[in-house]
Write an enzyme that holds these catalytic residues in place. Structure first.
Site, PDB file in Angstrom:
ATOM      1  N   ILE A 134       1.142  -1.242  -0.383  1.00  0.00           N
ATOM      2  CA  ILE A 134      -0.017  -0.207  -0.242  1.00  0.00           C
ATOM      3  C   ILE A 134       0.268   1.712   0.196  1.00  0.00           C
ATOM      4  CG2 ILE A 134      -2.167  -1.027   0.732  1.00  0.00           C
ATOM      5  CD1 ILE A 134      -1.493  -0.013   3.919  1.00  0.00           C
ATOM      6  N   GLY A 135       2.046   1.211   0.283  1.00  0.00           N
ATOM      7  CA  GLY A 135       3.004   2.403   0.166  1.00  0.00           C
ATOM      8  C   GLY A 135       4.510   2.016  -0.138  1.00  0.00           C
ATOM      9  N   GLY A 185       7.991   4.129   0.665  1.00  0.00           N
ATOM     10  CA  GLY A 185       9.159   5.175   1.301  1.00  0.00           C
ATOM     11  C   GLY A 185      10.719   5.461   1.617  1.00  0.00           C
ATOM     12  N   TYR A 201      11.773   5.242   4.025  1.00  0.00           N
ATOM     13  CA  TYR A 201      11.918   4.186   5.018  1.00  0.00           C
ATOM     14  C   TYR A 201      11.909   2.745   4.539  1.00  0.00           C
ATOM     15  CZ  TYR A 201       7.033   4.395   4.069  1.00  0.00           C
ATOM     16  OH  TYR A 201       6.132   4.197   3.478  1.00  0.00           O
ATOM     17  N   GLY A 202      11.138   2.890   3.184  1.00  0.00           N
ATOM     18  CA  GLY A 202      10.697   0.794   3.496  1.00  0.00           C
ATOM     19  C   GLY A 202       9.352   1.007   2.580  1.00  0.00           C
ATOM     20  N   VAL A 259       5.011  -0.849   2.997  1.00  0.00           N
ATOM     21  CA  VAL A 259       4.410  -0.659   4.157  1.00  0.00           C
ATOM     22  C   VAL A 259       3.226  -1.208   2.923  1.00  0.00           C
ATOM     23  CG1 VAL A 259       2.289   0.491   5.150  1.00  0.00           C
ATOM     24  CG2 VAL A 259       4.086   1.839   4.610  1.00  0.00           C
ATOM     25  N   ASP A 313       6.474  17.530  10.298  1.00  0.00           N
ATOM     26  CA  ASP A 313       6.639  16.671   9.038  1.00  0.00           C
ATOM     27  C   ASP A 313       5.110  16.598   8.922  1.00  0.00           C
ATOM     28  OD1 ASP A 313       7.760  15.714   6.691  1.00  0.00           O
ATOM     29  OD2 ASP A 313       7.245  14.304   7.522  1.00  0.00           O
TER      30      ASP A 313
END
Length: 181
Positions: free
Chosen positions: A20-21, A23, A25-26, A28, A144
């Site tokens: 589902i995503g 970014g 960071y990694g 999701v 953020d």
């Protein structure tokens, strides 16, 4: 299609449904928690943070997010259900966060051809401000806040997420900073 998740080290209770995503960071994913039988609660979001200790700044952000989210409890802030490091912990390079799942985020919603009525906009803004008021009342500065970090559900509820850049100030600072060091 599921082979892309072959290197995910999840406990057996979680079955990945779909991505589902993605970014910095990694990644999701949406997953099913087999220990929960009642919908809609068996669906969770799992955020995988890879290469945990390659960059000290990133490691601190991830640990800060876990430390802060584990202390927060509000209907307009995304809920951290669980987090874990896969075994063996001594060689572990990743961390997983099991989070409440939402239908979309404000960035995606604003890009769709859906028409938002004035009532929708008021509802979304009201929910967002309630979440912000809560964060400020417990001494958290998000730092953020942007549409992509405001999760939204079809019913108009908003959940603020992604606390990697946030800071704990004032009364709760000592407690929350200890959790992230």
């Amino acid at each position: 299609a599921m082979s892309q998740f072959a290197d995910w080290n999840l406990p057996d209770r979680y079955q990945i449904i779909t991505s589902i995503g993605v970014g910095s960071y990694g990644q999701v994913v949406q997953a099913r928690d087999s220990t929960v039988s009642e919908p809609p609660d068996y669906s969770v979001a799992i955020k995988r943070c890879k290469h945990l200790f390659d960059d000290l700044v990133d490691a601190k952000r991830i640990l800060r997010e876990v430390g802060i989210l584990s202390q927060l409890n509000h209907v307009n802030v995304v809920k951290l259900h669980d987090f874990f490091l896969p075994a063996p912990h001594t060689t572990c390079q990743e961390l997983y966060m099991v989070l409440e799942i939402c239908d979309s985020d404000l960035k995606k919603l604003l890009k769709t051809p859906v028409f938002l009525t004035q009532d929708h906009v008021v509802c979304i803004m009201y929910n967002l401000l309630l979440g912000l008021q809560y964060l400020l009342s417990v001494g958290i500065y998000h730092r953020d806040l942007k549409p992509a970090n405001c999760l939204v559900n079809k019913d108009g509820t908003v959940k603020i997420c992604d606390f990697g850049l946030s800071r704990a100030v004032g009364v709760h600072q000592v407690h929350l900073e200890e959790a992230s060091e």
